[in-house]
Design a protein around this motif. Sequence first.
Motif, short mmCIF file in Angstrom:
data_model
loop_
_atom_site.label_atom_id
_atom_site.label_comp_id
_atom_site.label_asym_id
_atom_site.label_seq_id
_atom_site.Cartn_x
_atom_site.Cartn_y
_atom_site.Cartn_z
N PRO A 138 34.73 39.67 21.81
CA PRO A 138 35.73 38.77 22.38
C PRO A 138 36.34 37.86 21.32
CG PRO A 138 33.70 38.77 23.69
CD PRO A 138 33.40 39.43 22.37
N ARG A 141 38.48 33.50 25.77
CA ARG A 141 38.07 33.56 27.17
C ARG A 141 39.03 32.69 27.97
NH1 ARG A 141 32.11 31.15 28.04
NH2 ARG A 141 32.69 31.67 30.19
N ARG A 142 39.09 32.97 29.25
CA ARG A 142 40.06 32.30 30.14
C ARG A 142 41.50 32.58 29.70
NH1 ARG A 142 36.47 28.19 28.55
NH2 ARG A 142 34.77 27.90 30.01
N TRP A 144 39.59 36.58 29.25
CA TRP A 144 38.82 37.26 28.22
C TRP A 144 39.72 38.24 27.49
CZ3 TRP A 144 33.99 36.13 26.59
CH2 TRP A 144 33.24 35.27 27.41
N ARG A 175 43.33 42.34 27.18
CA ARG A 175 42.65 41.50 28.15
C ARG A 175 41.78 42.39 29.02
NH1 ARG A 175 47.04 37.04 30.45
NH2 ARG A 175 47.81 36.35 28.39
N LEU A 178 35.80 40.29 32.76
CA LEU A 178 34.44 40.06 32.31
C LEU A 178 33.48 41.08 32.90
CD1 LEU A 178 32.38 38.39 30.76
CD2 LEU A 178 32.28 36.82 32.70
N GLY A 203 29.71 31.12 25.88
CA GLY A 203 29.93 32.50 25.45
C GLY A 203 28.76 33.39 25.78
N ALA A 206 27.74 34.31 29.38
CA ALA A 206 28.57 35.24 30.15
C ALA A 206 28.06 36.67 30.07
CB ALA A 206 30.02 35.17 29.66
#
Length: 243
Positions: A138, A141-142, A144, A175, A178, A203, A206
């Motif tokens: 990754p 995030r927000r 991902w 993108r 998750l 991180g 998750a």
Amino acid sequence: MSPAARVVSLVPSLTEAVAVTAPGLLVGATDWCSHPSDLDVVRIGGTKNPDVAAVIALRPDLVIANEEENRAPDLAELRAAGIEVLVTEVRTVDQAFGELDRVLRACGIPGRPRWLDEAEEAWAAVDASGPPLTAVVPIWRRPWMVLGRDTFAGDLLARLGVRQVYAAHPERYPRVPLDELRTAGADLVVLPDEPYRFTRDDGPEAFPGTAAALVSGRHLTWYGPSLAEAPQVLARELRAAHR
């Protein structure tokens, strides 16, 4: 292209490369140019939103940029003002070495800096003969977002024996939900501290049940003097996570 006496850098990696090789050549750099730590130049905004008027006011002989990090309209505006703009493309480690050579020559720097030789030697000596690892990498995030195809960081990891799961994805930075990342079958999730600042508390939680390597984003994504120590630093961080 004539040797430059006044240079503005729009790329943190290239800022460091020029600054440690020829101190005093740079007159401007972005707010994100954090190395070397004592760099004393005019700050001209971000890589994606530079103050173009401020760059022009510095009267540079050369602006150094990157096709991924900088926006084409900003570079076009600089060229329209009569400023020479050198745009790099860096998607592999070998390409990084070639582009660094080109940038330093364009800046009028004679010879080849020792750190660049050391970086090439360090990567030539990498032994990735052990069992390969698969990883999800990754970068945000927000939402991902992960490394996909044709990226410098992906090539760098591959040289260290880490195959990223999304290396064949049609997008370079896709993108991905998750839930899909969690079930991708990776041995490891590699979490750099930039561009998103992944930490132990933001991180790894998750990805329950998957080993998480918190790594130096500068060593994973920068192509400059940090390349000389990147193999050792990243190998250590990856090994610590996958024991």
